[in-house]
Design a protein around this motif. Structure first.
Motif, PDB file in Angstrom:
ATOM      1  N   PRO A 162       0.822  -1.222   0.000  1.00 32.99           N
ATOM      2  CA  PRO A 162       0.000   0.000   0.000  1.00 32.99           C
ATOM      3  C   PRO A 162       0.851   1.266   0.000  1.00 32.99           C
ATOM      4  CG  PRO A 162      -0.174  -1.180   2.098  1.00 32.99           C
ATOM      5  CD  PRO A 162       0.670  -2.016   1.198  1.00 32.99           C
ATOM      6  N   GLU A 163       0.254   2.350  -0.461  1.00 35.03           N
ATOM      7  CA  GLU A 163       0.958   3.622  -0.621  1.00 35.03           C
ATOM      8  C   GLU A 163       1.648   4.079   0.665  1.00 35.03           C
ATOM      9  OE1 GLU A 163      -0.051   8.155  -2.027  1.00 35.03           O
ATOM     10  OE2 GLU A 163      -1.329   6.532  -2.732  1.00 35.03           O
ATOM     11  N   GLU A 164       1.007   3.871   1.799  1.00 32.86           N
ATOM     12  CA  GLU A 164       1.591   4.335   3.068  1.00 32.86           C
ATOM     13  C   GLU A 164       2.841   3.536   3.476  1.00 32.86           C
ATOM     14  OE1 GLU A 164      -1.868   1.553   4.156  1.00 32.86           O
ATOM     15  OE2 GLU A 164      -1.559   3.195   2.739  1.00 32.86           O
ATOM     16  N   ASN A 165       3.091   2.415   2.818  1.00 32.78           N
ATOM     17  CA  ASN A 165       4.275   1.595   3.143  1.00 32.78           C
ATOM     18  C   ASN A 165       5.329   1.630   2.039  1.00 32.78           C
ATOM     19  OD1 ASN A 165       3.067   0.829   5.546  1.00 32.78           O
ATOM     20  ND2 ASN A 165       2.149  -0.992   4.668  1.00 32.78           N
ATOM     21  N   ARG A 166       5.301   2.641   1.190  1.00 31.22           N
ATOM     22  CA  ARG A 166       6.229   2.724   0.061  1.00 31.22           C
ATOM     23  C   ARG A 166       7.339   3.753   0.283  1.00 31.22           C
ATOM     24  NH1 ARG A 166       4.379   1.537  -5.486  1.00 31.22           N
ATOM     25  NH2 ARG A 166       2.961  -0.210  -5.338  1.00 31.22           N
ATOM     26  N   ALA A 167       7.694   3.968   1.542  1.00 29.82           N
ATOM     27  CA  ALA A 167       8.749   4.939   1.854  1.00 29.82           C
ATOM     28  C   ALA A 167      10.048   4.553   1.145  1.00 29.82           C
ATOM     29  CB  ALA A 167       8.986   5.005   3.359  1.00 29.82           C
ATOM     30  N   ALA A 168      10.707   5.575   0.616  1.00 29.46           N
ATOM     31  CA  ALA A 168      11.959   5.358  -0.108  1.00 29.46           C
ATOM     32  C   ALA A 168      12.789   6.634  -0.021  1.00 29.46           C
ATOM     33  CB  ALA A 168      11.665   5.024  -1.576  1.00 29.46           C
ATOM     34  N   ALA A 169      14.017   6.538  -0.433  1.00 28.00           N
ATOM     35  CA  ALA A 169      14.879   7.718  -0.485  1.00 28.00           C
ATOM     36  C   ALA A 169      15.877   7.547  -1.614  1.00 28.00           C
ATOM     37  CB  ALA A 169      15.611   7.917   0.831  1.00 28.00           C
ATOM     38  N   PHE A 170      16.141   8.646  -2.289  1.00 28.74           N
ATOM     39  CA  PHE A 170      17.268   8.696  -3.206  1.00 28.74           C
ATOM     40  C   PHE A 170      18.497   9.002  -2.360  1.00 28.74           C
ATOM     41  CE2 PHE A 170      14.791   9.750  -7.240  1.00 28.74           C
ATOM     42  CZ  PHE A 170      15.287   8.667  -7.959  1.00 28.74           C
ATOM     43  N   VAL A 171      19.576   8.274  -2.600  1.00 31.67           N
ATOM     44  CA  VAL A 171      20.828   8.467  -1.869  1.00 31.67           C
ATOM     45  C   VAL A 171      21.929   8.772  -2.878  1.00 31.67           C
ATOM     46  CG1 VAL A 171      22.525   7.389  -0.329  1.00 31.67           C
ATOM     47  CG2 VAL A 171      20.086   6.819  -0.103  1.00 31.67           C
ATOM     48  N   CYS A 172      22.748   9.765  -2.574  1.00 31.04           N
ATOM     49  CA  CYS A 172      23.893  10.099  -3.417  1.00 31.04           C
ATOM     50  C   CYS A 172      25.107  10.326  -2.528  1.00 31.04           C
ATOM     51  CB  CYS A 172      23.614  11.358  -4.228  1.00 31.04           C
ATOM     52  SG  CYS A 172      25.035  11.906  -5.213  1.00 31.04           S
ATOM     53  N   THR A 173      26.111   9.493  -2.696  1.00 36.74           N
ATOM     54  CA  THR A 173      27.370   9.691  -1.998  1.00 36.74           C
ATOM     55  C   THR A 173      28.407  10.133  -3.010  1.00 36.74           C
ATOM     56  OG1 THR A 173      26.867   8.072  -0.285  1.00 36.74           O
ATOM     57  CG2 THR A 173      29.190   8.585  -0.633  1.00 36.74           C
ATOM     58  N   MET A 174      29.094  11.218  -2.687  1.00 34.24           N
ATOM     59  CA  MET A 174      30.149  11.741  -3.556  1.00 34.24           C
ATOM     60  C   MET A 174      31.477  11.637  -2.821  1.00 34.24           C
ATOM     61  SD  MET A 174      28.680  14.983  -5.563  1.00 34.24           S
ATOM     62  CE  MET A 174      27.481  14.682  -6.851  1.00 34.24           C
ATOM     63  N   ALA A 175      32.484  11.250  -3.571  1.00 39.32           N
ATOM     64  CA  ALA A 175      33.846  11.181  -3.034  1.00 39.32           C
ATOM     65  C   ALA A 175      34.725  12.084  -3.877  1.00 39.32           C
ATOM     66  CB  ALA A 175      34.358   9.746  -3.080  1.00 39.32           C
ATOM     67  N   LEU A 176      35.576  12.833  -3.207  1.00 46.79           N
ATOM     68  CA  LEU A 176      36.537  13.709  -3.868  1.00 46.79           C
ATOM     69  C   LEU A 176      37.937  13.230  -3.498  1.00 46.79           C
ATOM     70  CD1 LEU A 176      37.386  16.444  -5.307  1.00 46.79           C
ATOM     71  CD2 LEU A 176      37.390  17.409  -2.992  1.00 46.79           C
ATOM     72  N   VAL A 177      38.777  13.082  -4.504  1.00 42.97           N
ATOM     73  CA  VAL A 177      40.172  12.693  -4.289  1.00 42.97           C
ATOM     74  C   VAL A 177      41.041  13.754  -4.940  1.00 42.97           C
ATOM     75  CG1 VAL A 177      41.933  10.923  -4.689  1.00 42.97           C
ATOM     76  CG2 VAL A 177      39.558  10.238  -4.276  1.00 42.97           C
ATOM     77  N   ASP A 178      41.964  14.313  -4.155  1.00 41.86           N
ATOM     78  CA  ASP A 178      42.920  15.290  -4.680  1.00 41.86           C
ATOM     79  C   ASP A 178      44.213  15.187  -3.882  1.00 41.86           C
ATOM     80  OD1 ASP A 178      42.405  16.636  -2.279  1.00 41.86           O
ATOM     81  OD2 ASP A 178      41.361  18.295  -3.220  1.00 41.86           O
ATOM     82  N   ASP A 179      45.124  16.111  -4.097  1.00 44.06           N
ATOM     83  CA  ASP A 179      46.419  16.072  -3.409  1.00 44.06           C
ATOM     84  C   ASP A 179      46.286  16.153  -1.894  1.00 44.06           C
ATOM     85  OD1 ASP A 179      47.967  15.790  -5.717  1.00 44.06           O
ATOM     86  OD2 ASP A 179      47.975  17.962  -6.067  1.00 44.06           O
ATOM     87  N   ALA A 180      45.201  16.734  -1.412  1.00 51.45           N
ATOM     88  CA  ALA A 180      44.989  16.881   0.032  1.00 51.45           C
ATOM     89  C   ALA A 180      44.424  15.618   0.673  1.00 51.45           C
ATOM     90  CB  ALA A 180      44.080  18.072   0.306  1.00 51.45           C
ATOM     91  N   GLY A 181      43.982  14.657  -0.143  1.00 54.02           N
ATOM     92  CA  GLY A 181      43.432  13.415   0.405  1.00 54.02           C
ATOM     93  C   GLY A 181      42.073  13.067  -0.173  1.00 54.02           C
ATOM     94  N   GLU A 182      41.277  12.413   0.646  1.00 50.91           N
ATOM     95  CA  GLU A 182      39.960  11.948   0.221  1.00 50.91           C
ATOM     96  C   GLU A 182      38.904  12.437   1.200  1.00 50.91           C
ATOM     97  OE1 GLU A 182      41.542   7.674  -1.611  1.00 50.91           O
ATOM     98  OE2 GLU A 182      40.243   7.669   0.164  1.00 50.91           O
ATOM     99  N   VAL A 183      37.785  12.893   0.657  1.00 53.97           N
ATOM    100  CA  VAL A 183      36.640  13.276   1.476  1.00 53.97           C
ATOM    101  C   VAL A 183      35.384  12.747   0.809  1.00 53.97           C
ATOM    102  CG1 VAL A 183      37.691  15.341   2.503  1.00 53.97           C
ATOM    103  CG2 VAL A 183      36.422  15.535   0.362  1.00 53.97           C
ATOM    104  N   SER A 184      34.343  12.596   1.601  1.00 53.44           N
ATOM    105  CA  SER A 184      33.075  12.140   1.040  1.00 53.44           C
ATOM    106  C   SER A 184      31.920  12.851   1.727  1.00 53.44           C
ATOM    107  CB  SER A 184      32.924  10.625   1.185  1.00 53.44           C
ATOM    108  OG  SER A 184      32.833  10.270   2.548  1.00 53.44           O
ATOM    109  N   VAL A 185      30.815  12.931   1.010  1.00 56.46           N
ATOM    110  CA  VAL A 185      29.584  13.542   1.500  1.00 56.46           C
ATOM    111  C   VAL A 185      28.416  12.698   0.989  1.00 56.46           C
ATOM    112  CG1 VAL A 185      30.526  15.882   1.606  1.00 56.46           C
ATOM    113  CG2 VAL A 185      29.427  15.089  -0.493  1.00 56.46           C
ATOM    114  N   THR A 186      27.295  12.797   1.684  1.00 61.09           N
ATOM    115  CA  THR A 186      26.101  12.055   1.262  1.00 61.09           C
ATOM    116  C   THR A 186      24.872  12.937   1.350  1.00 61.09           C
ATOM    117  OG1 THR A 186      27.030   9.934   1.959  1.00 61.09           O
ATOM    118  CG2 THR A 186      24.641  10.038   1.733  1.00 61.09           C
TER     119      THR A 186
END
Length: 191
Positions: free
Chosen positions: A107-131
């Motif tokens: 049923p519609e009331e039980n169709r909870a969902a989420a779009f998830v996006c995790t981004m990772a950045l790699v450069d000379d300073a290292g690695e970072v990520s966000v979601t």
């Protein structure tokens, strides 16, 4: 600033460029060329890092990548990292149709969902990520002409229409990718 966006997905590249441009960022988006690395991770973060690390190693330029998908609560978070290949291939409509069929008796009331996006950045300073997480629910049928992927069956929280029925500018100001890019832009500014 020149950033390498490690993606072979033209839709994502266009969306990222539009989001950054709307925020006044002066960034050149360079799309991945050639064979993409194998996304063998078991999480969005692991897969984003695989792609960003490969791009940084190949270019020497600051590189970022995302891994994103839709997580349906009643399905334990699936399709998740398998969103792009949920039906066994990379056809958006076939993936959407399979997910709708799997939820046919939910049923519609039980169709909870989420779009998830995790981004990772790699450069000379290292690695970072966000979601970024965009909550909502799965519609009972596809609707709308904008967007790509699962947009035609995802109704964002606070809206009565699907993400594909929103104007791109509206979607790009609220989406999971927009949230992640906003965080990434803040990190870049502080670095």
């Amino acid at each position: 600033m020149q950033l390498y966006f490690a993606t072979g997905n033209q839709h994502k590249a266009q969306e990222v460029e539009a989001i950054l441009r709307a925020r006044g960022a002066d960034v050149e988006i360079l799309m991945h060329k050639g064979e993409e690395p194998v996304e063998s991770g078991s999480t969005f973060l692991e897969n984003a890092l695989i792609k960003a690390r490969a791009a940084f190693a190949a270019t020497g330029a600051p590189s970022f990548a995302d891994d994103s998908g839709i997580a349906v609560e009643v399905m334990g978070g699936a399709p998740g990292i398998f969103s792009a290949i949920w039906s066994g291939g990379r056809d958006d409509k076939t993936n959407r149709d399979l997910l709708l069929a799997q939820l046919i008796d939910i049923p519609e009331e039980n169709r909870a969902a989420a779009f998830v996006c995790t981004m990772a950045l790699v450069d000379d300073a290292g690695e970072v990520s966000v979601t970024g997480v965009w909550p909502g629910k799965i519609a009972t049928q596809a609707s709308g002409e904008h967007g790509f992927g699962y947009d035609p069956i995802f109704i964002p929280q606070g809206f009565s229409v699907t993400a594909a029925e929103l104007e791109p500018e509206v979607k790009n100001s609220f989406s999971h990718r927009a949230m992640a890019l906003q965080q990434l832009a803040s990190l870049l500014t502080s670095r």
